[in-house]
Each structure stands twice: as C-alpha cells, then as structure tokens.
Enzyme design. Structure first.
Site, PDB file in Angstrom:
ATOM      1  NE  ARG A  23      -1.550  -1.477   3.645  1.00 54.73           N
ATOM      2  CZ  ARG A  23      -1.735  -1.320   4.944  1.00 54.73           C
ATOM      3  NH1 ARG A  23      -2.874  -0.873   5.407  1.00 54.73           N
ATOM      4  NH2 ARG A  23      -0.779  -1.607   5.794  1.00 54.73           N
ATOM      5  CD  GLN A  47       6.235  28.740  16.046  1.00 53.16           C
ATOM      6  OE1 GLN A  47       6.290  29.369  17.088  1.00 53.16           O
ATOM      7  NE2 GLN A  47       6.652  29.235  14.903  1.00 53.16           N
ATOM      8  CG  ASN A  49       7.463  27.000  12.117  1.00 49.27           C
ATOM      9  OD1 ASN A  49       6.390  27.476  12.435  1.00 49.27           O
ATOM     10  ND2 ASN A  49       8.562  27.213  12.816  1.00 49.27           N
ATOM     11  CE  LYS A  72      14.774  26.875  14.079  1.00 50.86           C
ATOM     12  NZ  LYS A  72      15.352  27.647  12.988  1.00 50.86           N
ATOM     13  CE1 TYR A 132      11.239  26.056  11.561  1.00 47.43           C
ATOM     14  CE2 TYR A 132      10.866  25.355   9.313  1.00 47.43           C
ATOM     15  CZ  TYR A 132      10.985  26.359  10.253  1.00 47.43           C
ATOM     16  OH  TYR A 132      10.850  27.669   9.871  1.00 47.43           O
ATOM     17  CE  LYS A 169      14.210  38.719   8.217  1.00 40.78           C
ATOM     18  NZ  LYS A 169      12.972  38.237   8.819  1.00 40.78           N
ATOM     19  CG  ASP A 170      17.705  34.683   4.370  1.00 43.20           C
ATOM     20  OD1 ASP A 170      17.337  35.253   5.419  1.00 43.20           O
ATOM     21  OD2 ASP A 170      17.311  33.554   4.031  1.00 43.20           O
TER      22      ASP A 170
END
Length: 182
Positions: A23, A47, A49, A72, A132, A169-170
C-alpha cells in the site's frame, strides 16, 4: 527510531522506523516518549512550521537569540535538501563548526538542531516541503542570522552561486564574526 551523533555537540540525526508494504509506507515522524528516551532530553515542542521551496531556494542561516532560542527537529516531507547547522554556543567545544546533511523523502532522516545553533537549507530537488518542530515560540525581535556565503565558515551549498535564490533579507545578514559580536 535510532539516533546517530553528529560531529557537533548535542546535534544528532534521527532515523524513524519506516513500515512499508504493497500500500505504501507509514512513518511515525515524532513520538515524545521515544524521542526523550533515545536523546535523554525533555524537549517539549510548541510550534510546527512548514515551507515549500523550488530548486535553488536557500533559506538561512537563521537563529533565535536569548530567551527565545529554539531547538528544532527538522525533516523533509517532499523532495531533497541540503541542511546546514553551525554551532554558535561560545562555550561549546564545537563552537564555530558546521555540519551538513542531505535530508529527503526517501531516507526520512531528521536532524535535531539544539538551541544556540544557526540553521539553513537549500532545495536540491525541483521542489521541497520542509517541516520542523520548535521548542520555543518565534519572536521577531529575537531574530538572528549569518550570511550564507560567509568567508569564515566557507559553506558548500552544493549548487553554483548563479543557481541560488536568496531573499533580500537573507542577503543582508551579517558575517559570522559580526554576528558573534552582537
């Protein structure tokens, strides 16, 4: 689930049990009791993400500072990524060292990234879904980061520079040296 220590202190690879039949497959991606037993930790994830990226998308290197630092547990639900972590803990014997691993939807390996590490990944497949768990809530004011092409770290992202897709931004993140002075 089995655990393999990486060369970085407190950072390890987890291999979940994969049950396969005609399966398809079934994987228990996380079990708190098993995780705590094999790691010796009492990590409470608060949390989850998930991101989706196309080939060449590089996200990182990111971390949360101070009281908002995060451990994480990362994995790839679809596709293939190169995952890189850097130990930023100044009192650690592996401070300033990095570790990289290919995570994909075939091996189902997961990487535990402890608090005090920078983390980033790049998608090597046409697309990826990266998931994560975090043990602390995200706090915008506690964001930190290191430029992906830092001269000191000399990270190999496995793709040529012209194929990298990096957010503005990075691209503006500081060097390792500057980030460690903050």
């Amino acid at each position: 689930m089995t655990l393999t220590q990486t060369p970085l202190k407190d950072c390890f690879v987890l291999q979940p049990n994969v049950f396969e039949d005609e399966r398809g497959i079934f994987i228990e991606t996380f079990n708190e009791k098993t995780f705590n037993e094999i790691t010796g930790l009492k990590t409470a994830f608060v949390q989850d993400n998930q991101s989706r990226s196309t080939r060449g998308v590089l996200r990182g290197l990111h971390y949360q500072k101070g009281d908002f630092a995060q451990s994480k547990l990362v994995r790839v639900a679809k596709g293939r990524v190169l995952d890189i972590v850097v130990d930023l803990r100044k009192d650690s014997p592996t401070f300033g060292q990095h570790f990289s691993i290919i995570l994909d939807d075939l091996t189902h390996q997961q990487l535990f990234v402890p608090r005090g590490f920078a983390h980033g990944f790049i998608t090597l497949s046409e697309t990826s879904v990266f998931a994560y768990k975090c043990d602390n809530l995200y706090h915008k004011e506690a964001e930190g980061g290191i430029i992906y092409n830092d001269a000191t770290l000399q990270l190999d992202w496995h793709l040529p520079q012209e194929e990298l897709i990096v957010s503005e931004k990075d691209k503006a993140l500081p060097s390792f040296e500057k980030a460690m002075q903050e």
